[in-house]
Scaffold this motif. Structure first.
Motif, PDB file in Angstrom:
ATOM      1  N   ALA A   1       1.213   2.552 -88.001  1.00 59.06           N
ATOM      2  CA  ALA A   1       0.728   3.648 -87.165  1.00 59.06           C
ATOM      3  C   ALA A   1      -0.792   3.693 -87.253  1.00 59.06           C
ATOM      4  CB  ALA A   1       1.319   4.979 -87.628  1.00 59.06           C
ATOM      5  N   ALA A   2      -1.414   4.171 -86.194  1.00 54.24           N
ATOM      6  CA  ALA A   2      -2.870   4.335 -86.162  1.00 54.24           C
ATOM      7  C   ALA A   2      -3.204   5.577 -85.358  1.00 54.24           C
ATOM      8  CB  ALA A   2      -3.537   3.113 -85.538  1.00 54.24           C
ATOM      9  N   SER A   3      -4.335   6.153 -85.666  1.00 55.66           N
ATOM     10  CA  SER A   3      -4.869   7.275 -84.893  1.00 55.66           C
ATOM     11  C   SER A   3      -6.141   6.773 -84.225  1.00 55.66           C
ATOM     12  CB  SER A   3      -5.239   8.445 -85.804  1.00 55.66           C
ATOM     13  OG  SER A   3      -4.155   8.866 -86.566  1.00 55.66           O
ATOM     14  N   LEU A   4      -6.418   7.263 -83.058  1.00 55.28           N
ATOM     15  CA  LEU A   4      -7.653   6.891 -82.379  1.00 55.28           C
ATOM     16  C   LEU A   4      -8.401   8.165 -82.036  1.00 55.28           C
ATOM     17  CD1 LEU A   4      -9.445   4.691 -81.200  1.00 55.28           C
ATOM     18  CD2 LEU A   4      -8.179   4.937 -79.061  1.00 55.28           C
ATOM     19  N   VAL A   5      -9.630   8.257 -82.504  1.00 56.62           N
ATOM     20  CA  VAL A   5     -10.467   9.420 -82.258  1.00 56.62           C
ATOM     21  C   VAL A   5     -11.390   9.097 -81.077  1.00 56.62           C
ATOM     22  CG1 VAL A   5     -12.229  10.926 -83.242  1.00 56.62           C
ATOM     23  CG2 VAL A   5     -10.386  10.055 -84.689  1.00 56.62           C
ATOM     24  N   ALA A   6     -11.381   9.945 -80.073  1.00 55.07           N
ATOM     25  CA  ALA A   6     -12.283   9.765 -78.932  1.00 55.07           C
ATOM     26  C   ALA A   6     -13.656  10.297 -79.325  1.00 55.07           C
ATOM     27  CB  ALA A   6     -11.753  10.506 -77.710  1.00 55.07           C
ATOM     28  N   VAL A   7     -14.641   9.393 -79.394  1.00 55.32           N
ATOM     29  CA  VAL A   7     -15.997   9.770 -79.796  1.00 55.32           C
ATOM     30  C   VAL A   7     -16.867   9.782 -78.547  1.00 55.32           C
ATOM     31  CG1 VAL A   7     -17.957   9.145 -81.248  1.00 55.32           C
ATOM     32  CG2 VAL A   7     -15.631   8.703 -82.044  1.00 55.32           C
ATOM     33  N   PRO A   8     -17.463  10.943 -78.216  1.00 55.30           N
ATOM     34  CA  PRO A   8     -18.236  11.056 -76.976  1.00 55.30           C
ATOM     35  C   PRO A   8     -19.619  10.398 -77.077  1.00 55.30           C
ATOM     36  CG  PRO A   8     -18.274  13.136 -78.136  1.00 55.30           C
ATOM     37  CD  PRO A   8     -17.398  12.209 -78.938  1.00 55.30           C
ATOM     38  N   THR A   9     -19.652   9.064 -76.979  1.00 53.84           N
ATOM     39  CA  THR A   9     -20.917   8.332 -76.999  1.00 53.84           C
ATOM     40  C   THR A   9     -20.884   7.274 -75.911  1.00 53.84           C
ATOM     41  OG1 THR A   9     -20.161   6.604 -78.511  1.00 53.84           O
ATOM     42  CG2 THR A   9     -21.107   8.582 -79.513  1.00 53.84           C
TER      43      THR A   9
ATOM     44  N   GLY B   1      -6.442   1.896 -93.820  1.00 52.89           N
ATOM     45  CA  GLY B   1      -7.624   1.172 -93.382  1.00 52.89           C
ATOM     46  C   GLY B   1      -8.223   1.949 -92.229  1.00 52.89           C
ATOM     47  N   TYR B   2      -9.347   1.500 -91.730  1.00 54.58           N
ATOM     48  CA  TYR B   2      -9.974   2.164 -90.587  1.00 54.58           C
ATOM     49  C   TYR B   2     -10.358   1.142 -89.550  1.00 54.58           C
ATOM     50  CZ  TYR B   2      -9.934   6.513 -93.080  1.00 54.58           C
ATOM     51  OH  TYR B   2      -9.490   7.629 -93.732  1.00 54.58           O
ATOM     52  N   LEU B   3     -10.240   1.512 -88.288  1.00 55.44           N
ATOM     53  CA  LEU B   3     -10.709   0.647 -87.213  1.00 55.44           C
ATOM     54  C   LEU B   3     -12.211   0.444 -87.394  1.00 55.44           C
ATOM     55  CD1 LEU B   3      -8.703   2.402 -84.364  1.00 55.44           C
ATOM     56  CD2 LEU B   3      -8.192   0.196 -85.413  1.00 55.44           C
TER      57      LEU B   3
ATOM     58  N   GLY C   1     -10.717   5.814 -86.268  1.00 56.81           N
ATOM     59  CA  GLY C   1      -9.402   6.245 -86.697  1.00 56.81           C
ATOM     60  C   GLY C   1      -8.786   5.376 -87.771  1.00 56.81           C
ATOM     61  N   PRO C   2      -7.809   5.951 -88.509  1.00 56.42           N
ATOM     62  CA  PRO C   2      -7.142   5.243 -89.596  1.00 56.42           C
ATOM     63  C   PRO C   2      -5.954   4.400 -89.125  1.00 56.42           C
ATOM     64  CG  PRO C   2      -6.434   7.508 -89.564  1.00 56.42           C
ATOM     65  CD  PRO C   2      -7.466   7.366 -88.474  1.00 56.42           C
ATOM     66  N   VAL C   3      -5.658   3.357 -89.897  1.00 54.84           N
ATOM     67  CA  VAL C   3      -4.538   2.459 -89.643  1.00 54.84           C
ATOM     68  C   VAL C   3      -3.696   2.388 -90.913  1.00 54.84           C
ATOM     69  CG1 VAL C   3      -3.879   0.089 -89.078  1.00 54.84           C
ATOM     70  CG2 VAL C   3      -5.948   1.076 -88.078  1.00 54.84           C
ATOM     71  N   THR C   4      -2.384   2.515 -90.763  1.00 52.12           N
ATOM     72  CA  THR C   4      -1.460   2.472 -91.895  1.00 52.12           C
ATOM     73  C   THR C   4      -0.299   1.548 -91.537  1.00 52.12           C
ATOM     74  OG1 THR C   4      -1.961   4.811 -92.281  1.00 52.12           O
ATOM     75  CG2 THR C   4      -0.053   3.914 -93.417  1.00 52.12           C
ATOM     76  N   PRO C   5       0.139   0.646 -92.396  1.00 52.13           N
ATOM     77  CA  PRO C   5      -0.405   0.267 -93.699  1.00 52.13           C
ATOM     78  C   PRO C   5      -1.596  -0.662 -93.542  1.00 52.13           C
ATOM     79  CG  PRO C   5       1.543  -1.046 -93.245  1.00 52.13           C
ATOM     80  CD  PRO C   5       1.367  -0.104 -92.074  1.00 52.13           C
ATOM     81  N   VAL C   6      -2.123  -1.130 -94.666  1.00 55.31           N
ATOM     82  CA  VAL C   6      -3.307  -1.982 -94.685  1.00 55.31           C
ATOM     83  C   VAL C   6      -2.893  -3.407 -95.051  1.00 55.31           C
ATOM     84  CG1 VAL C   6      -5.519  -2.351 -95.838  1.00 55.31           C
ATOM     85  CG2 VAL C   6      -4.757  -0.044 -95.316  1.00 55.31           C
ATOM     86  N   ALA C   7      -3.424  -4.373 -94.338  1.00 56.54           N
ATOM     87  CA  ALA C   7      -3.096  -5.787 -94.587  1.00 56.54           C
ATOM     88  C   ALA C   7      -4.085  -6.384 -95.586  1.00 56.54           C
ATOM     89  CB  ALA C   7      -3.100  -6.571 -93.282  1.00 56.54           C
ATOM     90  N   LEU C   8      -3.973  -5.965 -96.834  1.00 53.73           N
ATOM     91  CA  LEU C   8      -4.783  -6.522 -97.918  1.00 53.73           C
ATOM     92  C   LEU C   8      -3.842  -7.093 -98.967  1.00 53.73           C
ATOM     93  CD1 LEU C   8      -7.472  -3.750 -98.557  1.00 53.73           C
ATOM     94  CD2 LEU C   8      -7.822  -5.957 -97.455  1.00 53.73           C
TER      95      LEU C   8
END
Length: 196
Positions: free
Chosen positions: A129-137, A19-21, A31-38
């Motif tokens: 697990a999840a990843s977080l991408v820092a977006v410069p905005t 999934g994605y945030l 960033g992506p999130v694993t696993p997905v709650a569907l």
């Protein structure tokens, strides 16, 4: 959503779903999130749609990263299929959550060595697990102006940010070198997706 997979000798193996945030305006995936709650039925439907989309491409052996958008009415759209694994830290998330060595599996397949694939797309693993991408905005999603100072990785005490349960995972990167988490040229911060 995205599904990571491997096509092995023309047979697509959907391995797991990400999934994605929530996206930030105007559109940036943090960033992506694993696993997905569907629900399982929906995950199996996504697996089937992705398999059909990849099968149409008549591929032999490669990695796949297929993105799917879900509609409120139950419809879904395949928006991208790339012949690679997903970016961010999706390969690492596969290892942490499902115990899958995606790169190793693909390399063994390419070398003609035996690879054991899950019978169906994995839904449950060991934790999350999840990843977080820092977006410069700024808060409205407007990019930082080019004349603004650049990001200073050393200005953040990275070890105080994650919850205590997440520090164990982050500590593995420290073992690569004391500057591993704060050095912008390191793999962790360079934006590289690694060997994939």
């Amino acid at each position: 959503m995205s599904v990571e997979g491997i096509v092995a000798g023309g047979v697509h193996h959907a391995l797991f779903l990400n999934g994605y945030l929530p996206a930030m305006p105007p559109f940036a995936e943090p960033g992506p999130v694993t696993p997905v709650a569907l629900p399982e039925l929906l995950q199996r439907r996504i697996e089937r749609v992705v398999r059909e989309a990849v099968d149409v491409l008549d591929l032999d052996t490669c990695a796949t990263h297929t993105e799917v958008k879900l509609g409120a009415d139950g419809r879904m759209w395949v928006t991208e299929t790339a012949l690679r694994f997903g970016g961010d830290l999706i390969v690492r998330q596969a290892e942490e959550v499902y115990g899958l060595d995606l790169i190793g599996m693909l390399v063994r397949q390419l070398l003609g060595r035996p690879v054991v694939y899950p019978r169906r797309m994995l839904r449950e693993g060991h934790g999350a697990a999840a990843s977080l991408v820092a977006v410069p905005t700024d808060g409205a999603g407007e990019p930082w102006p080019p004349d603004e100072p650049g990001w200073d990785f050393t200005a953040v005490d990275w070890h105080t940010i994650p919850a205590p349960s997440a520090r164990r995972w982050a500590g593995r990167y420290r073992a690569q070198g004391e500057a591993g988490m704060a050095d912008p040229s390191s793999h962790w911060w360079s934006g590289s997706t690694g060997p994939c």
